[in-house]
Design a protein around this motif. Sequence first.
Motif, PDB file in Angstrom:
ATOM      1  N   ALA A 104       0.844  -1.195   0.000  1.00 33.84           N
ATOM      2  CA  ALA A 104       0.000   0.000   0.000  1.00 33.84           C
ATOM      3  C   ALA A 104       0.881   1.248   0.000  1.00 33.84           C
ATOM      4  O   ALA A 104       1.909   1.302   0.683  1.00 33.84           O
ATOM      5  CB  ALA A 104      -0.925  -0.002   1.210  1.00 33.84           C
ATOM      6  N   VAL A 105       0.473   2.243  -0.775  1.00 33.36           N
ATOM      7  CA  VAL A 105       1.270   3.465  -0.922  1.00 33.36           C
ATOM      8  C   VAL A 105       1.418   4.200   0.410  1.00 33.36           C
ATOM      9  O   VAL A 105       2.488   4.703   0.750  1.00 33.36           O
ATOM     10  CB  VAL A 105       0.629   4.375  -1.991  1.00 33.36           C
ATOM     11  CG1 VAL A 105       1.270   5.753  -1.981  1.00 33.36           C
ATOM     12  CG2 VAL A 105       0.768   3.735  -3.362  1.00 33.36           C
ATOM     13  N   GLY A 106       0.347   4.299   1.176  1.00 37.23           N
ATOM     14  CA  GLY A 106       0.422   4.971   2.475  1.00 37.23           C
ATOM     15  C   GLY A 106       0.799   6.430   2.339  1.00 37.23           C
ATOM     16  O   GLY A 106       0.317   7.143   1.454  1.00 37.23           O
ATOM     17  N   ASP A 107       1.722   6.892   3.213  1.00 45.77           N
ATOM     18  CA  ASP A 107       2.088   8.314   3.187  1.00 45.77           C
ATOM     19  C   ASP A 107       3.204   8.622   2.181  1.00 45.77           C
ATOM     20  O   ASP A 107       3.630   9.771   2.055  1.00 45.77           O
ATOM     21  CB  ASP A 107       2.483   8.796   4.582  1.00 45.77           C
ATOM     22  CG  ASP A 107       3.785   8.154   5.089  1.00 45.77           C
ATOM     23  OD1 ASP A 107       4.411   7.378   4.328  1.00 45.77           O
ATOM     24  OD2 ASP A 107       4.171   8.425   6.230  1.00 45.77           O
ATOM     25  N   LYS A 108       3.716   7.617   1.482  1.00 43.22           N
ATOM     26  CA  LYS A 108       4.674   7.749   0.375  1.00 43.22           C
ATOM     27  C   LYS A 108       6.097   8.093   0.802  1.00 43.22           C
ATOM     28  O   LYS A 108       7.003   8.097  -0.026  1.00 43.22           O
ATOM     29  CB  LYS A 108       4.189   8.801  -0.646  1.00 43.22           C
ATOM     30  CG  LYS A 108       2.796   8.537  -1.177  1.00 43.22           C
ATOM     31  CD  LYS A 108       2.375   9.557  -2.243  1.00 43.22           C
ATOM     32  CE  LYS A 108       0.956   9.262  -2.714  1.00 43.22           C
ATOM     33  NZ  LYS A 108       0.508  10.211  -3.762  1.00 43.22           N
ATOM     34  N   HIS A 109       6.332   8.360   2.077  1.00 42.14           N
ATOM     35  CA  HIS A 109       7.657   8.819   2.511  1.00 42.14           C
ATOM     36  C   HIS A 109       8.732   7.764   2.260  1.00 42.14           C
ATOM     37  O   HIS A 109       9.785   8.057   1.674  1.00 42.14           O
ATOM     38  CB  HIS A 109       7.623   9.192   3.990  1.00 42.14           C
ATOM     39  CG  HIS A 109       8.967   9.543   4.568  1.00 42.14           C
ATOM     40  ND1 HIS A 109       9.652  10.677   4.199  1.00 42.14           N
ATOM     41  CD2 HIS A 109       9.769   8.881   5.454  1.00 42.14           C
ATOM     42  CE1 HIS A 109      10.813  10.714   4.836  1.00 42.14           C
ATOM     43  NE2 HIS A 109      10.903   9.645   5.602  1.00 42.14           N
ATOM     44  N   LEU A 110       8.477   6.524   2.689  1.00 41.41           N
ATOM     45  CA  LEU A 110       9.483   5.476   2.532  1.00 41.41           C
ATOM     46  C   LEU A 110       9.715   5.131   1.063  1.00 41.41           C
ATOM     47  O   LEU A 110      10.846   4.836   0.651  1.00 41.41           O
ATOM     48  CB  LEU A 110       9.059   4.226   3.313  1.00 41.41           C
ATOM     49  CG  LEU A 110       9.029   4.378   4.836  1.00 41.41           C
ATOM     50  CD1 LEU A 110       8.545   3.095   5.491  1.00 41.41           C
ATOM     51  CD2 LEU A 110      10.407   4.762   5.377  1.00 41.41           C
ATOM     52  N   MET A 111       8.650   5.183   0.268  1.00 43.93           N
ATOM     53  CA  MET A 111       8.807   4.911  -1.159  1.00 43.93           C
ATOM     54  C   MET A 111       9.643   5.993  -1.836  1.00 43.93           C
ATOM     55  O   MET A 111      10.469   5.710  -2.699  1.00 43.93           O
ATOM     56  CB  MET A 111       7.443   4.790  -1.829  1.00 43.93           C
ATOM     57  CG  MET A 111       6.683   3.541  -1.447  1.00 43.93           C
ATOM     58  SD  MET A 111       5.139   3.367  -2.362  1.00 43.93           S
ATOM     59  CE  MET A 111       4.561   1.793  -1.735  1.00 43.93           C
ATOM     60  N   ARG A 112       9.437   7.230  -1.441  1.00 48.88           N
ATOM     61  CA  ARG A 112      10.244   8.324  -1.994  1.00 48.88           C
ATOM     62  C   ARG A 112      11.723   8.110  -1.682  1.00 48.88           C
ATOM     63  O   ARG A 112      12.594   8.312  -2.539  1.00 48.88           O
ATOM     64  CB  ARG A 112       9.783   9.654  -1.428  1.00 48.88           C
ATOM     65  CG  ARG A 112       8.446  10.140  -1.937  1.00 48.88           C
ATOM     66  CD  ARG A 112       8.122  11.499  -1.328  1.00 48.88           C
ATOM     67  NE  ARG A 112       6.790  11.912  -1.659  1.00 48.88           N
ATOM     68  CZ  ARG A 112       6.436  12.472  -2.819  1.00 48.88           C
ATOM     69  NH1 ARG A 112       7.358  12.672  -3.743  1.00 48.88           N
ATOM     70  NH2 ARG A 112       5.190  12.826  -3.056  1.00 48.88           N
TER      71      ARG A 112
END
Length: 222
Positions: A104-112
């Motif tokens: 799940a994308v969530g808040d996107k911080h870790l993916m960024r």
Amino acid sequence: MEAMVRDFGIGLVMVGGPDAFGAGGYHDTGVERALPVSMDIRQHKVMPRGALVLSLHTCEFPEGNAWARRISLAALDVLSPQDMMGCIAYDWRLGDSWLFPLQAVGDKHLMRMALNTDQIGDMPSAQPGLRMAYEALRASDAAVKRVLMISDGDPAAPTIGLLNSMRQAGISVSTVCINPHTPTDQQMLRWVAENTGGEYYFVDNPNRLPQIFIKEAATVKR
């Protein structure tokens, strides 16, 4: 166009179908700001989530890997928190590996943070990465399942058996060809898209890349 409508009262009518508006790449553009509607989906009563896996091959043009990071971040920005995203890149030591697995994308911080990496190598074959994407997407509960692969087309082609399995599982693969070495390289990527129900893009200007990834992510989000 935005200024003409806003400042001079010029009339604007936009019509379209399932590949227009947000899915047409108009999210966060002057066209959206000129219209009385948003390209974003904001009603959450019934919103099946989509899943997008990016497969990144070394972009062999000036600052190619920087572009790969930029376009990946552009796609991430479009997805909503409940959508799913994963990213696969080739590592010289580990082979095809997840920069981050499908989740799940969530808040996107870790993916960024994960996308701001130089870990994008020259994959020798498209098969392992597409196999990883297939297994992850097949196990997900997403309503729309998409793989978006950017490459110059020189990796060895995947097997038709894998592509048939992906299509049967409702997984489409869109391919982006940039800076191919030979015309044959384009044919492989077009073949992958055609056999899975995805889209094929040939790009001769890297400035077009973020908009393509935004369009694909919006199609998943739709």
